[in-house]
Design an enzyme around this catalytic site. Structure first.
Site, PDB file in Angstrom:
ATOM      1  N   CYS A   8       8.130  -6.556  11.053  1.00 46.15           N
ATOM      2  CA  CYS A   8       7.462  -7.071   9.846  1.00 46.15           C
ATOM      3  C   CYS A   8       7.758  -6.096   8.711  1.00 46.15           C
ATOM      4  O   CYS A   8       8.621  -5.228   8.856  1.00 46.15           O
ATOM      5  CB  CYS A   8       5.968  -7.280  10.076  1.00 46.15           C
ATOM      6  SG  CYS A   8       5.014  -5.783  10.383  1.00 46.15           S
ATOM      7  N   ASN A  11       5.007  -2.661   9.490  1.00 41.73           N
ATOM      8  CA  ASN A  11       4.760  -2.257  10.888  1.00 41.73           C
ATOM      9  C   ASN A  11       3.343  -1.706  11.089  1.00 41.73           C
ATOM     10  O   ASN A  11       3.118  -0.817  11.912  1.00 41.73           O
ATOM     11  CB  ASN A  11       5.812  -1.253  11.381  1.00 41.73           C
ATOM     12  CG  ASN A  11       5.821  -1.039  12.900  1.00 41.73           C
ATOM     13  OD1 ASN A  11       6.142   0.038  13.368  1.00 41.73           O
ATOM     14  ND2 ASN A  11       5.461  -2.044  13.671  1.00 41.73           N
ATOM     15  N   CYS A  13       0.505  -4.257  10.353  1.00 45.94           N
ATOM     16  CA  CYS A  13      -0.365  -5.431  10.545  1.00 45.94           C
ATOM     17  C   CYS A  13       0.204  -6.410  11.575  1.00 45.94           C
ATOM     18  O   CYS A  13      -0.326  -6.539  12.678  1.00 45.94           O
ATOM     19  CB  CYS A  13      -0.577  -6.168   9.217  1.00 45.94           C
ATOM     20  SG  CYS A  13      -1.462  -5.199   7.981  1.00 45.94           S
ATOM     21  N   ARG A  14       1.272  -7.119  11.225  1.00 47.35           N
ATOM     22  CA  ARG A  14       1.732  -8.235  12.054  1.00 47.35           C
ATOM     23  C   ARG A  14       2.552  -7.823  13.267  1.00 47.35           C
ATOM     24  O   ARG A  14       2.292  -8.296  14.391  1.00 47.35           O
ATOM     25  CB  ARG A  14       2.545  -9.232  11.205  1.00 47.35           C
ATOM     26  CG  ARG A  14       1.721  -9.938  10.159  1.00 47.35           C
ATOM     27  CD  ARG A  14       2.607 -10.609   9.133  1.00 47.35           C
ATOM     28  NE  ARG A  14       3.371  -9.627   8.373  1.00 47.35           N
ATOM     29  CZ  ARG A  14       4.337  -9.892   7.512  1.00 47.35           C
ATOM     30  NH1 ARG A  14       4.691 -11.156   7.331  1.00 47.35           N
ATOM     31  NH2 ARG A  14       4.941  -8.942   6.848  1.00 47.35           N
ATOM     32  N   SER A  15       3.572  -6.988  13.077  1.00 40.50           N
ATOM     33  CA  SER A  15       4.436  -6.692  14.236  1.00 40.50           C
ATOM     34  C   SER A  15       3.743  -5.853  15.302  1.00 40.50           C
ATOM     35  O   SER A  15       3.976  -6.074  16.493  1.00 40.50           O
ATOM     36  CB  SER A  15       5.794  -6.103  13.813  1.00 40.50           C
ATOM     37  OG  SER A  15       5.658  -4.892  13.131  1.00 40.50           O
ATOM     38  N   ASP A 125       1.144 -12.571   5.739  1.00 39.16           N
ATOM     39  CA  ASP A 125       0.883 -11.142   5.818  1.00 39.16           C
ATOM     40  C   ASP A 125      -0.589 -10.860   5.520  1.00 39.16           C
ATOM     41  O   ASP A 125      -1.027 -10.970   4.371  1.00 39.16           O
ATOM     42  CB  ASP A 125       1.775 -10.418   4.806  1.00 39.16           C
ATOM     43  CG  ASP A 125       1.787  -8.923   5.025  1.00 39.16           C
ATOM     44  OD1 ASP A 125       0.855  -8.418   5.695  1.00 39.16           O
ATOM     45  OD2 ASP A 125       2.720  -8.269   4.548  1.00 39.16           O
TER      46      ASP A 125
HETATM   47  P1  4NP Z   1       2.819  -5.929   7.755  1.00 40.56           P
HETATM   48  O1  4NP Z   1       1.874  -5.818   6.468  1.00 40.56           O
HETATM   49  O2  4NP Z   1       4.211  -6.155   7.247  1.00 40.56           O
HETATM   50  O3  4NP Z   1       2.286  -7.085   8.494  1.00 40.56           O
HETATM   51  O4  4NP Z   1       2.629  -4.602   8.456  1.00 40.56           O
HETATM   52  C1  4NP Z   1       2.135  -4.945   5.394  1.00 40.56           C
HETATM   53  C2  4NP Z   1       1.631  -3.689   5.417  1.00 40.56           C
HETATM   54  C3  4NP Z   1       1.827  -2.870   4.334  1.00 40.56           C
HETATM   55  C4  4NP Z   1       2.536  -3.306   3.247  1.00 40.56           C
HETATM   56  C5  4NP Z   1       3.062  -4.576   3.242  1.00 40.56           C
HETATM   57  C6  4NP Z   1       2.858  -5.392   4.314  1.00 40.56           C
HETATM   58  N1  4NP Z   1       2.703  -2.489   2.118  1.00 40.56           N
HETATM   59  O5  4NP Z   1       3.282  -2.963   1.123  1.00 40.56           O
HETATM   60  O6  4NP Z   1       2.311  -1.334   2.145  1.00 40.56           O
END
Ligand code: 4NP
Length: 156
Positions: A8, A11, A13-15, A125
């Site tokens: 994701c 790394n 939240c989702r993955s 997300d």
């Molecule tokens: P993820 O979510 O891709 O599901 O881990 C996010 C976590 C942090 C950020 C973006 C998406 N960020 O921009 O910091």
């Protein structure tokens, strides 16, 4: 060994949610010894951090383990280690193209591509939507469908 890497953006939240949930599915079926499961992010902002509080909360609710998991950034070397590189959304797919190597047999796909009649093409997300429950439901369907496909392809 069947090597599965979830991707994701951050790394956190989702993955990591997908990694922990996929491992749980493997354990339920008693086939975890045949798999190597990991996750990584496109970006490096959160490298070394544990999963996001929202992801930890929902995994705690479901009694799914995530101890010791730490964010890392995807690397070209991952194409040598993993057989399945599974992205959460179209933007991840685009970003992966940039670092992608042409290695025979490495399958790069979106998680929702495995779900029949999916009502989403991308896993939203929750870092932005705040809706970790909805993301959990989609990842649950996705991981089950992905595992079914891998079992078929690999004769597990
Ligand atoms: P993820 O979510 O891709 O599901 O881990 C996010 C976590 C942090 C950020 C973006 C998406 N960020 O921009 O910091």
């Amino acid at each position: 060994m069947i090597n599965v890497l979830f991707i994701c953006l951050g790394n956190i939240c989702r993955s990591p949610m997908a990694e922990a949930m996929f491992r749980r599915l493997l354990e339920e079926e008693g086939i975890q010894e045949q798999f190597n499961v990991d996750s990584a992010g496109i970006g490096n902002w959160h490298v070394g951090l544990p999963p996001h509080e929202g992801t930890r909360k929902i995994l705690d609710q479901k009694n799914i383990a995530y101890e010791g998991m730490k964010a890392r950034q995807v690397d070209k070397k991952d194409w040598d280690e993993f057989d399945y590189i599974i992205a959460m959304d179209e933007q991840n797919m685009h970003d992966l193209e940039v670092i992608r190597k042409e290695v025979d047999g490495v399958k790069v796909a979106k998680l929702m591509d495995y779900v029949e009649k999916a009502n989403e093409e991308n896993v939203p997300d929750p870092y932005f939507t705040k809706n970790f429950d909805y993301t959990y439901q989609l990842i649950d369907r996705g991981c089950r469908a992905l595992l079914a496909e891998i079992k078929k392809e690999r004769g597990v």
